[in-house]
Write an enzyme that holds these catalytic residues in place. Structure first.
Site, PDB file in Angstrom:
ATOM      1  N   HIS A 188       0.875  -1.172   0.000  1.00  0.00           N
ATOM      2  CA  HIS A 188       0.000   0.000   0.000  1.00  0.00           C
ATOM      3  C   HIS A 188       0.917   1.229   0.000  1.00  0.00           C
ATOM      4  CE1 HIS A 188      -2.752   2.997   1.749  1.00  0.00           C
ATOM      5  NE2 HIS A 188      -3.732   2.205   1.387  1.00  0.00           N
TER       6      HIS A 188
ATOM      7  N   ASP B  59       3.357  -3.815   7.952  1.00  0.00           N
ATOM      8  CA  ASP B  59       2.069  -3.156   7.752  1.00  0.00           C
ATOM      9  C   ASP B  59       0.979  -4.207   7.968  1.00  0.00           C
ATOM     10  OD1 ASP B  59      -0.264  -2.113   6.803  1.00  0.00           O
ATOM     11  OD2 ASP B  59       0.541  -1.475   4.859  1.00  0.00           O
TER      12      ASP B  59
ATOM     13  N   GLN C 235      -4.221  -4.949   7.036  1.00  0.00           N
ATOM     14  CA  GLN C 235      -5.193  -5.923   6.518  1.00  0.00           C
ATOM     15  C   GLN C 235      -5.199  -7.234   7.287  1.00  0.00           C
ATOM     16  OE1 GLN C 235      -7.541  -5.401   4.292  1.00  0.00           O
ATOM     17  NE2 GLN C 235      -6.873  -3.373   3.679  1.00  0.00           N
TER      18      GLN C 235
ATOM     19  N   LYS D  82     -10.649  -0.353  10.156  1.00  0.00           N
ATOM     20  CA  LYS D  82     -10.800  -1.589   9.365  1.00  0.00           C
ATOM     21  C   LYS D  82     -11.223  -2.754  10.240  1.00  0.00           C
ATOM     22  CE  LYS D  82      -7.167  -0.275   6.122  1.00  0.00           C
ATOM     23  NZ  LYS D  82      -7.818   0.040   4.862  1.00  0.00           N
TER      24      LYS D  82
ATOM     25  N   CYS E 224      -4.810   2.412  -3.736  1.00  0.00           N
ATOM     26  CA  CYS E 224      -3.607   3.009  -3.113  1.00  0.00           C
ATOM     27  C   CYS E 224      -2.427   2.055  -3.166  1.00  0.00           C
ATOM     28  CB  CYS E 224      -3.872   3.445  -1.674  1.00  0.00           C
ATOM     29  SG  CYS E 224      -5.230   4.582  -1.516  1.00  0.00           S
TER      30      CYS E 224
END
Ligand code: PMP
Length: 401
Positions: free
Chosen positions: A117, A194, A197, A220, A357
């Protein structure tokens, strides 16, 4: 076992929008009542600042805020000193890149991937441009996965930073991060993960992962927007420079000198995201009350059901049939994804269209953009059926021209 009708009662949006078919949880999930209630309680019953006042309300607000930190720490098996509340994944990852900027020099290497991302990629791209360090991309498999073998090809004695995604927001692939981290640490490189997700879908244990920094966002995972978490190993957090300077993060100030508090407060200058942290903590309680195992079982089942139906639709290209997370990236041949997404919206089906993104993913796939359907615990087979009918109707509509 998940009872979707019961789950939906926990998400007030289904009362105002009973026909909602929401397949955009990877962008931002729906919000759970428990979290909304806690945020409302903070604003209605407290509303004051934390760490400063000596009156009851301030004590209570501080207790809730710090409880949120403890809860997040417990959730990912960290210490509370290792949890920094940020505005989201983006600001957490920028904080880390900024902190390591002065340690980088020409010849140093930063390993990243085309699956990132932009908020995982760009802080390091800019850091590389500013310092002369080199950005190195892990070669992906034909399918688009990061593998340990690919990682080994780019890991060198010059590797200083490894900044990668845990789960791709477009492809849904899970990175084999434990082995990558072990190899990176053999070279004394810092690993930044990261987890935007992965955090909404799987149990994260920072001790097991052993990454040095990890970031995720509240919005999220059924919680509020405007709040995120940066986890960092305590020792490292107290070595790196603060990102912002201001109130509540200093120890002592004279006319020409300043000393800072230890982590986490040295990274939370100014009034923090109090309501966000409280709301995120409540969302975590909710996730745990449902349980990741049941959630995964359900989302996996819905994912496979949707995938199977979509694979039968003629004229559809699916880019990630083996995705680990419940997300499907696809296109309808010859039609712009935005046109499809707009048509799907007319049947109350929400999906995302664009480059998500993550423009390097689109480039890897050789397309301008894709449609993305992402699933969470409130989706059911009926959602999938409506989705498939709408995709077929949209395809047939655009085929007329
Ligand atoms: N990384 C990944 C993998 C994401 O999916 C996202 C959100 N789309 C981000 C980072 C950025 O998160 P935020 O916008 O909450 O800062």
């Amino acid at each position: 076992m998940i009872d979707v009708n019961k789950i939906r009662k926990d998400f007030p949006i289904y009362q105002t929008h009973p026909n909602l078919i929401f397949f955009d949880s990877a962008a931002s999930s729906l919000k759970v009542k428990r979290s909304i209630d806690e945020v409302t309680h903070y604003y209605q019953a407290l509303g004051v600042n934390v760490h400063r006042g000596v009156y009851d309300l301030a004590y209570e607000a501080t207790a809730l805020y710090e409880h949120a930190r403890q809860n997040v720490a417990r959730f990912i098996n960290a210490k509370e000193e290792e949890i920094i509340f940020t505005r989201g994944t983006t600001s957490a990852l920028n904080l880390v890149a900024q902190a390591f900027l002065h340690t980088l020099k020409p010849g140093d290497e930063i390993i990243t991937s085309e699956l990132e991302h932009h908020s995982s990629l760009l802080p390091w791209m800019i850091a590389a441009q500013k310092t002369g360090a080199k950005l190195v991309y892990i070669p992906l498999t034909d399918e688009g996965r990061i593998t340990v073998e690919g990682f080994k090809k780019v890991l060198t004695n010059q590797t200083k930073i490894v900044a990668i995604t845990h789960v791709s927001n477009v492809m849904g692939y899970l990175t084999p991060i434990e082995e990558i981290t072990r190899l990176a640490h053999e070279k004394n490189a810092i690993v930044i993960l990261d987890a935007a997700q992965s955090a909404p879908h799987m149990k994260l244990d920072v001790k097991k992962l052993d990454v040095d920094f990890l970031a995720f966002s509240g919005h999220k995972m059924f919680g509020p927007s405007g709040v995120g978490v940066l986890y960092g190993k305590e020792k490292l957090l107290n070595q790196i420079e603060p990102y912002e300077y201001g109130g509540e993060m200093v120890d002592q100030v004279t006319k020409d000198s300043v000393t800072f508090k230890d982590a986490p407060l040295r990274f939370e200058a100014g009034t923090p995201v109090i309501s966000g942290a409280i709301g995120l903590s409540a969302a975590i309680d909710y996730i745990e009350s449902v349980g990741f195992d049941d959630m995964h079982h359900h989302t996996h089942e819905i994912h496979q059901y949707l995938l199977k139906q979509l694979m039968k639709v003629e004229g559809v290209t699916i880019y990630n049939k083996t995705s680990d997370n419940p997300v499907i990236a696809f296109n309808i041949d010859g039609v712009h994804p935005h046109d499809i997404a707009t048509m799907l919206d007319s049947t109350k089906v929400s999906v995302r269209a664009g480059h998500h993104c993550a423009q390097l993913v689109s480039q890897f796939l050789g397309v301008q953009s894709t449609l993305r359907a992402s699933i969470h615990v409130y989706n059911d087979r009926h959602d999938c059926d409506v989705f498939i009918q709408s995709v077929i109707a949209a395809r047939d509509f655009f085929r007329q021209f």
